[in-house]
Design a protein around this motif. Structure first.
Motif, mmCIF file in Angstrom:
data_model
loop_
_atom_site.group_PDB
_atom_site.id
_atom_site.type_symbol
_atom_site.label_atom_id
_atom_site.label_comp_id
_atom_site.label_asym_id
_atom_site.label_seq_id
_atom_site.Cartn_x
_atom_site.Cartn_y
_atom_site.Cartn_z
ATOM 1 N N GLN A 68 0.838 -1.201 0.000
ATOM 2 C CA GLN A 68 0.000 0.000 0.000
ATOM 3 C C GLN A 68 0.877 1.257 0.000
ATOM 4 O O GLN A 68 0.650 2.184 -0.753
ATOM 5 N N ALA A 69 1.913 1.259 0.843
ATOM 6 C CA ALA A 69 2.784 2.424 0.965
ATOM 7 C C ALA A 69 3.496 2.699 -0.348
ATOM 8 O O ALA A 69 3.624 3.846 -0.769
ATOM 9 N N THR A 70 3.955 1.633 -1.018
ATOM 10 C CA THR A 70 4.662 1.825 -2.286
ATOM 11 C C THR A 70 3.755 2.494 -3.295
ATOM 12 O O THR A 70 4.162 3.410 -4.008
ATOM 13 N N ALA A 71 2.504 2.062 -3.342
ATOM 14 C CA ALA A 71 1.558 2.655 -4.282
ATOM 15 C C ALA A 71 1.357 4.127 -3.957
ATOM 16 O O ALA A 71 1.329 4.973 -4.849
ATOM 17 N N ASN A 72 1.239 4.456 -2.665
ATOM 18 C CA ASN A 72 1.049 5.851 -2.257
ATOM 19 C C ASN A 72 2.260 6.691 -2.624
ATOM 20 O O ASN A 72 2.132 7.812 -3.103
ATOM 21 N N ASP A 73 3.463 6.156 -2.373
ATOM 22 C CA ASP A 73 4.686 6.894 -2.684
ATOM 23 C C ASP A 73 4.734 7.236 -4.167
ATOM 24 O O ASP A 73 5.074 8.357 -4.543
ATOM 25 N N GLU A 74 4.386 6.278 -4.997
ATOM 26 C CA GLU A 74 4.422 6.538 -6.446
ATOM 27 C C GLU A 74 3.437 7.629 -6.803
ATOM 28 O O GLU A 74 3.745 8.530 -7.595
ATOM 29 N N ALA A 75 2.250 7.574 -6.209
ATOM 30 C CA ALA A 75 1.229 8.579 -6.504
ATOM 31 C C ALA A 75 1.716 9.967 -6.077
ATOM 32 O O ALA A 75 1.564 10.944 -6.818
ATOM 33 N N ILE A 76 2.330 10.046 -4.888
ATOM 34 C CA ILE A 76 2.831 11.328 -4.385
ATOM 35 C C ILE A 76 3.964 11.834 -5.276
ATOM 36 O O ILE A 76 4.000 13.008 -5.660
ATOM 37 N N ALA A 77 4.867 10.951 -5.627
ATOM 38 C CA ALA A 77 6.000 11.353 -6.463
ATOM 39 C C ALA A 77 5.519 11.890 -7.797
ATOM 40 O O ALA A 77 6.010 12.911 -8.290
ATOM 41 N N GLN A 78 4.499 11.212 -8.362
ATOM 42 C CA GLN A 78 3.983 11.674 -9.657
ATOM 43 C C GLN A 78 3.277 13.005 -9.510
ATOM 44 O O GLN A 78 3.366 13.870 -10.379
ATOM 45 N N ALA A 79 2.566 13.173 -8.376
ATOM 46 C CA ALA A 79 1.851 14.438 -8.154
ATOM 47 C C ALA A 79 2.858 15.590 -8.035
ATOM 48 O O ALA A 79 2.672 16.653 -8.591
ATOM 49 N N LEU A 80 3.952 15.320 -7.286
ATOM 50 C CA LEU A 80 4.983 16.341 -7.106
ATOM 51 C C LEU A 80 5.630 16.662 -8.442
ATOM 52 O O LEU A 80 5.949 17.820 -8.736
ATOM 53 N N ALA A 81 5.870 15.648 -9.253
ATOM 54 C CA ALA A 81 6.525 15.854 -10.525
ATOM 55 C C ALA A 81 5.605 16.532 -11.503
ATOM 56 O O ALA A 81 6.051 17.067 -12.524
ATOM 57 N N GLY A 82 4.306 16.511 -11.218
ATOM 58 C CA GLY A 82 3.359 17.170 -12.084
ATOM 59 C C GLY A 82 3.021 16.354 -13.314
ATOM 60 O O GLY A 82 2.323 16.828 -14.213
ATOM 61 N N SER A 83 3.512 15.127 -13.393
ATOM 62 C CA SER A 83 3.190 14.316 -14.566
ATOM 63 C C SER A 83 1.932 13.501 -14.238
ATOM 64 O O SER A 83 1.760 13.068 -13.109
ATOM 65 N N PRO A 84 1.084 13.292 -15.227
ATOM 66 C CA PRO A 84 -0.123 12.492 -14.973
ATOM 67 C C PRO A 84 0.272 11.068 -14.592
ATOM 68 O O PRO A 84 1.245 10.537 -15.138
ATOM 69 N N PRO A 85 -0.431 10.437 -13.675
ATOM 70 C CA PRO A 85 -0.082 9.067 -13.291
ATOM 71 C C PRO A 85 -0.228 8.125 -14.465
ATOM 72 O O PRO A 85 -1.169 8.240 -15.245
ATOM 73 N N LYS A 86 0.734 7.242 -14.587
ATOM 74 C CA LYS A 86 0.664 6.272 -15.686
ATOM 75 C C LYS A 86 -0.348 5.195 -15.305
ATOM 76 O O LYS A 86 -0.357 4.721 -14.190
ATOM 77 N N ARG A 87 -1.189 4.804 -16.243
ATOM 78 C CA ARG A 87 -2.182 3.775 -15.959
ATOM 79 C C ARG A 87 -1.805 2.491 -16.655
ATOM 80 O O ARG A 87 -1.273 2.512 -17.728
#
Length: 104
Positions: A85-104
């Motif tokens: 769960q934490a890994t998924a959250n970290d990726e989401a946060i990192a993508q949000a910070l980077a400003g790139s849309p999350p990859k699906r």
């Protein structure tokens, strides 16, 4: 007619042969736990190779097998689930910070 004979295995299970007073035919009576059950059909003898203990063991092991598929996630350590769960959250946060849309 001749009274049908019961195998020792069936007798051990509580089966007996009785003669019907009205028809003269023979029927089978099974007594277990203080309850009686009668039937016209001959009881099916248990296969020689399977003992009652082994049959009971087979029943229990089947139940375990049925449960193992659905229980697999329950058996996983909680820490592994949290880490996933934490890994998924970290990726989401990192993508949000980077400003790139999350990859699906």
């Amino acid at each position: 007619g001749e009274a049908p004979t019961l195998s020792p295995a069936l007798k051990a299970q509580g089966w007996a042969v009785k003669q019907s007073r009205s028809t003269g035919g023979y029927y089978y009576v099974h007594t277990a736990n203080g309850r009686e059950w009668s039937q016209w059909e001959p009881p099916v003898a248990p296969e020689r190779r399977s003992s009652p203990e082994r049959a009971a063991a087979a029943l229990f092991s089947d139940e375990d097998d049925d449960g193992s598929a659905s229980d697999s996630e329950d058996e996983m350590p909680v820490s592994a689930l949290l880490a996933r769960q934490a890994t998924a959250n970290d990726e989401a946060i990192a993508q949000a910070l980077a400003g790139s849309p999350p990859k699906r």
